[in-house]
Design a protein around this motif. Structure first.
Motif, PDB file in Angstrom:
ATOM      1  N   GLY A 163       0.795  -1.218   0.000  1.00 16.60           N
ATOM      2  CA  GLY A 163       0.000   0.000   0.000  1.00 16.60           C
ATOM      3  C   GLY A 163       0.827   1.267   0.000  1.00 16.60           C
ATOM      4  N   GLY A 164       2.107   1.146  -0.400  1.00 16.33           N
ATOM      5  CA  GLY A 164       2.941   2.335  -0.503  1.00 16.33           C
ATOM      6  C   GLY A 164       3.217   3.021   0.817  1.00 16.33           C
ATOM      7  N   PHE A 165       3.072   2.302   1.921  1.00 15.28           N
ATOM      8  CA  PHE A 165       3.298   2.821   3.274  1.00 15.28           C
ATOM      9  C   PHE A 165       2.258   3.864   3.695  1.00 15.28           C
ATOM     10  CE2 PHE A 165       7.472   1.465   1.723  1.00 15.28           C
ATOM     11  CZ  PHE A 165       7.841   0.579   2.727  1.00 15.28           C
ATOM     12  N   VAL A 166       1.246   4.084   2.858  1.00 19.33           N
ATOM     13  CA  VAL A 166       0.215   5.073   3.199  1.00 19.33           C
ATOM     14  C   VAL A 166      -1.188   4.466   3.207  1.00 19.33           C
ATOM     15  CG1 VAL A 166       1.554   7.012   2.303  1.00 19.33           C
ATOM     16  CG2 VAL A 166      -0.030   5.810   0.786  1.00 19.33           C
ATOM     17  N   ALA A 167      -1.324   3.239   2.733  1.00 20.19           N
ATOM     18  CA  ALA A 167      -2.642   2.609   2.643  1.00 20.19           C
ATOM     19  C   ALA A 167      -2.501   1.114   2.883  1.00 20.19           C
ATOM     20  CB  ALA A 167      -3.265   2.875   1.271  1.00 20.19           C
ATOM     21  N   GLY A 168      -3.639   0.413   2.858  1.00 19.62           N
ATOM     22  CA  GLY A 168      -3.638  -1.029   3.049  1.00 19.62           C
ATOM     23  C   GLY A 168      -4.002  -1.408   4.467  1.00 19.62           C
ATOM     24  N   THR A 169      -4.257  -2.700   4.644  1.00 17.75           N
ATOM     25  CA  THR A 169      -4.656  -3.190   5.952  1.00 17.75           C
ATOM     26  C   THR A 169      -4.330  -4.666   6.069  1.00 17.75           C
ATOM     27  OG1 THR A 169      -6.524  -3.406   7.491  1.00 17.75           O
ATOM     28  CG2 THR A 169      -6.988  -3.753   5.159  1.00 17.75           C
ATOM     29  N   ARG A 170      -4.355  -5.180   7.280  1.00 14.68           N
ATOM     30  CA  ARG A 170      -4.112  -6.608   7.487  1.00 14.68           C
ATOM     31  C   ARG A 170      -5.182  -7.420   6.763  1.00 14.68           C
ATOM     32  NH1 ARG A 170      -6.593  -4.429  11.885  1.00 14.68           N
ATOM     33  NH2 ARG A 170      -8.300  -5.596  12.890  1.00 14.68           N
ATOM     34  N   ASN A 171      -4.832  -8.661   6.436  1.00 18.61           N
ATOM     35  CA  ASN A 171      -5.730  -9.555   5.696  1.00 18.61           C
ATOM     36  C   ASN A 171      -6.170  -8.924   4.375  1.00 18.61           C
ATOM     37  OD1 ASN A 171      -7.044 -12.087   5.503  1.00 18.61           O
ATOM     38  ND2 ASN A 171      -8.991 -11.163   6.085  1.00 18.61           N
ATOM     39  N   GLN A 172      -5.264  -8.187   3.763  1.00 20.01           N
ATOM     40  CA  GLN A 172      -5.576  -7.511   2.502  1.00 20.01           C
ATOM     41  C   GLN A 172      -5.724  -8.499   1.351  1.00 20.01           C
ATOM     42  OE1 GLN A 172      -3.938  -3.479   1.631  1.00 20.01           O
ATOM     43  NE2 GLN A 172      -2.712  -4.562   0.127  1.00 20.01           N
ATOM     44  N   SER A 173      -5.041  -9.636   1.452  1.00 18.55           N
ATOM     45  CA  SER A 173      -5.101 -10.657   0.393  1.00 18.55           C
ATOM     46  C   SER A 173      -5.539 -11.984   1.002  1.00 18.55           C
ATOM     47  CB  SER A 173      -3.736 -10.804  -0.284  1.00 18.55           C
ATOM     48  OG  SER A 173      -3.312  -9.576  -0.831  1.00 18.55           O
ATOM     49  N   PRO A 174      -6.848 -12.149   1.237  1.00 15.86           N
ATOM     50  CA  PRO A 174      -7.332 -13.343   1.943  1.00 15.86           C
ATOM     51  C   PRO A 174      -7.041 -14.662   1.240  1.00 15.86           C
ATOM     52  CG  PRO A 174      -9.161 -12.046   1.051  1.00 15.86           C
ATOM     53  CD  PRO A 174      -7.939 -11.208   0.929  1.00 15.86           C
ATOM     54  N   SER A 175      -6.934 -14.641  -0.091  1.00 14.54           N
ATOM     55  CA  SER A 175      -6.651 -15.905  -0.779  1.00 14.54           C
ATOM     56  C   SER A 175      -5.242 -16.398  -0.463  1.00 14.54           C
ATOM     57  CB  SER A 175      -6.840 -15.753  -2.291  1.00 14.54           C
ATOM     58  OG  SER A 175      -5.887 -14.874  -2.834  1.00 14.54           O
ATOM     59  N   TRP A 176      -4.295 -15.464  -0.283  1.00 18.68           N
ATOM     60  CA  TRP A 176      -2.944 -15.866   0.113  1.00 18.68           C
ATOM     61  C   TRP A 176      -2.950 -16.416   1.538  1.00 18.68           C
ATOM     62  CZ3 TRP A 176       0.891 -17.151  -2.718  1.00 18.68           C
ATOM     63  CH2 TRP A 176       1.106 -16.551  -3.962  1.00 18.68           C
ATOM     64  N   THR A 177      -3.715 -15.767   2.400  1.00 15.72           N
ATOM     65  CA  THR A 177      -3.825 -16.276   3.768  1.00 15.72           C
ATOM     66  C   THR A 177      -4.346 -17.705   3.753  1.00 15.72           C
ATOM     67  OG1 THR A 177      -4.224 -14.063   4.667  1.00 15.72           O
ATOM     68  CG2 THR A 177      -4.952 -15.932   6.001  1.00 15.72           C
ATOM     69  N   GLN A 178      -5.406 -17.938   2.983  1.00 13.63           N
ATOM     70  CA  GLN A 178      -5.994 -19.273   2.925  1.00 13.63           C
ATOM     71  C   GLN A 178      -5.042 -20.268   2.279  1.00 13.63           C
ATOM     72  OE1 GLN A 178      -8.977 -19.870   4.454  1.00 13.63           O
ATOM     73  NE2 GLN A 178      -8.308 -21.996   4.188  1.00 13.63           N
ATOM     74  N   PHE A 179      -4.274 -19.812   1.304  1.00 16.50           N
ATOM     75  CA  PHE A 179      -3.288 -20.668   0.640  1.00 16.50           C
ATOM     76  C   PHE A 179      -2.322 -21.257   1.666  1.00 16.50           C
ATOM     77  CE2 PHE A 179       0.969 -21.134  -1.159  1.00 16.50           C
ATOM     78  CZ  PHE A 179       0.748 -21.904  -2.289  1.00 16.50           C
ATOM     79  N   TYR A 180      -1.812 -20.410   2.556  1.00 18.55           N
ATOM     80  CA  TYR A 180      -0.854 -20.882   3.553  1.00 18.55           C
ATOM     81  C   TYR A 180      -1.527 -21.716   4.637  1.00 18.55           C
ATOM     82  CZ  TYR A 180       2.667 -17.827   1.498  1.00 18.55           C
ATOM     83  OH  TYR A 180       3.553 -17.241   0.631  1.00 18.55           O
ATOM     84  N   VAL A 181      -2.718 -21.319   5.049  1.00 20.57           N
ATOM     85  CA  VAL A 181      -3.435 -22.088   6.072  1.00 20.57           C
ATOM     86  C   VAL A 181      -3.715 -23.502   5.572  1.00 20.57           C
ATOM     87  CG1 VAL A 181      -5.615 -22.290   7.332  1.00 20.57           C
ATOM     88  CG2 VAL A 181      -4.452 -20.087   7.205  1.00 20.57           C
ATOM     89  N   ASP A 182      -4.119 -23.621   4.313  1.00 25.41           N
ATOM     90  CA  ASP A 182      -4.412 -24.938   3.737  1.00 25.41           C
ATOM     91  C   ASP A 182      -3.184 -25.840   3.712  1.00 25.41           C
ATOM     92  OD1 ASP A 182      -7.015 -24.187   3.326  1.00 25.41           O
ATOM     93  OD2 ASP A 182      -6.762 -23.707   1.197  1.00 25.41           O
ATOM     94  N   ARG A 183      -2.009 -25.242   3.777  1.00 26.92           N
ATOM     95  CA  ARG A 183      -0.764 -26.016   3.754  1.00 26.92           C
ATOM     96  C   ARG A 183      -0.137 -26.154   5.130  1.00 26.92           C
ATOM     97  NH1 ARG A 183      -2.298 -24.184  -0.694  1.00 26.92           N
ATOM     98  NH2 ARG A 183      -1.719 -25.100  -2.715  1.00 26.92           N
TER      99      ARG A 183
END
Length: 250
Positions: A163-183
Motif C-alpha cells: 500500500g505504498g506505506f500510506v494505505a492497506g490493511t491486514r488480511n488484505q489478500s485473503p486468498s494468500w492467507t488461505q493458501f498458507y493455512v491450507d498447507r
C-alpha cells in the motif's frame, strides 16, 4: 451511403485504437520505468493484477491495425501496429518469467482464474483480530489464522500488506492467507503504522512488524508455532518491510 458507413467505421476504429494506444503506452512506461511518479505506481499495480489482460489488449490493438489498413487509415494503423508489437512483447516478458519460475517449482497456473477472477482484496477479520501493541496512540492488530486438526508445532508466517506505506490493511489478500493455512502454516496478518500528512513512518513501520514478531514469540505455545521456522512475507511495501525485518533479525 457507403461513404457515410465507411466514415462511421473509421471513426469508431480510430477512437478505440487511440484509446488503447494511450492506455497501453502509459502502462508500458509504468512497468518498465517504475521510478516515474504516479505512472510507475499505476503500471506496476495494474501489471501485477492484469498481466494477461494487457497482452490480450495489445493483440486486439494489432487486429485493429490490420482492419485500419483495409480502411486506408495507414498512419494510425502504423502507430497502432508498432504499439501492439512492442506492448505484446513487453507485457509478455514478465509473464514468461513467472511461468519459468512456476515450472521450476512445479507450481500450477490457472489461466482461467487469471482472466476471470476478481482482484484479491480483503480486510480485517475481527473474529481473528488480536491487538499486539499500542504505539503513539495507535492500536496495532494482527489477524491470526490457524489450520484445523493439527497437534504438532507448526511454521508461523507473518504476512505484511502493501500500500505504498500510506494505505492497506491486514488480511488484505485473503486468498494468500488461505493458501498458507491450507498447507499447515499459522498465518499472522499484521498491521503497521501508516504515513499521513505531517506523520512519516519510514522509520516506524519495520519496528512495528518486529514488535508483532516479539508478540508472536511470547504466545508461541498458545498457537503451537515453532519460532525457529518463522517466515516473513509481503507484497510491495510489505515486501520491503519483510526484507528490513528479516535482515534486522539476522
Amino acid at each position: 451511403m457507403n461513404k457515410k458507413k465507411r466514415s462511421w467505421k473509421k471513426g469508431i476504429l480510430g477512437g478505440i485504437a487511440i484509446f488503447l494506444i494511450a492506455i497501453l503506452v502509459l502502462l508500458f512506461f509504468g512497468v518498465y520505468f517504475p521510478n516515474i511518479s504516479f505512472v510507475g505506481e499505476i503500471g506496476t499495480i495494474v501489471m501485477s493484477l492484469f498481466s494477461l489482460h494487457l497482452v490480450i489488449l495489445s493483440v486486439i490493438l494489432g487486429i485493429l491495425a490490420i482492419l485500419m489498413i483495409r480502411l486506408k487509415m495507414r498512419r494510425l494503423a502504423l502507430v497502432s501496429g508498432i504499439t501492439a508489437i512492442v506492448c505484446t512483447i513487453g507485457f509478455a516478458i514478465p509473464i514468461a518469467q513467472m511461468l519459468q519460475i512456476a515450472n521450476e517449482n512445479d507450481a500450477k497456473i490457472s489461466w482461467t482464474k487469471q482472466l476471470f477472477s476478481a482482484p484479491d482484496m480483503g480486510g480485517p477479520d475481527l473474529s481473528k483480530s488480536m491487538k499486539y501493541a499500542t504505539v503513539d496512540g495507535n492500536d496495532l492488530y494482527m489477524d491470526i489464522s490457524v489450520p484445523k486438526n493439527t497437534t504438532a508445532k507448526r511454521t508461523p508466517i507473518v504476512l505484511i500488506h502493501g500500500g505504498g506505506f500510506v494505505a492497506g490493511t491486514r488480511n488484505q489478500s485473503p486468498s494468500w492467507t488461505q493458501f498458507y493455512v491450507d498447507r499447515g502454516y499459522v498465518v499472522f496478518d499484521v498491521d503497521y503504522r501508516l504515513a499521513k500528512d505531517g506523520y512519516t513512518t519510514w522509520d516506524k513501520a519495520a519496528p512495528d512488524v518486529a514488535s508483532a514478531i516479539v508478540w508472536i514469540g511470547q504466545h508461541a505455545d498458545k498457537y503451537q508455532v515453532d519460532m525457529e521456522q518463522l517466515l516473513i512475507a509481503g507484497g510491495s511495501a510489505g515486501g520491503s518491510l519483510a526484507l528490513q525485518v528479516g535482515y534486522g533479525l539476522n
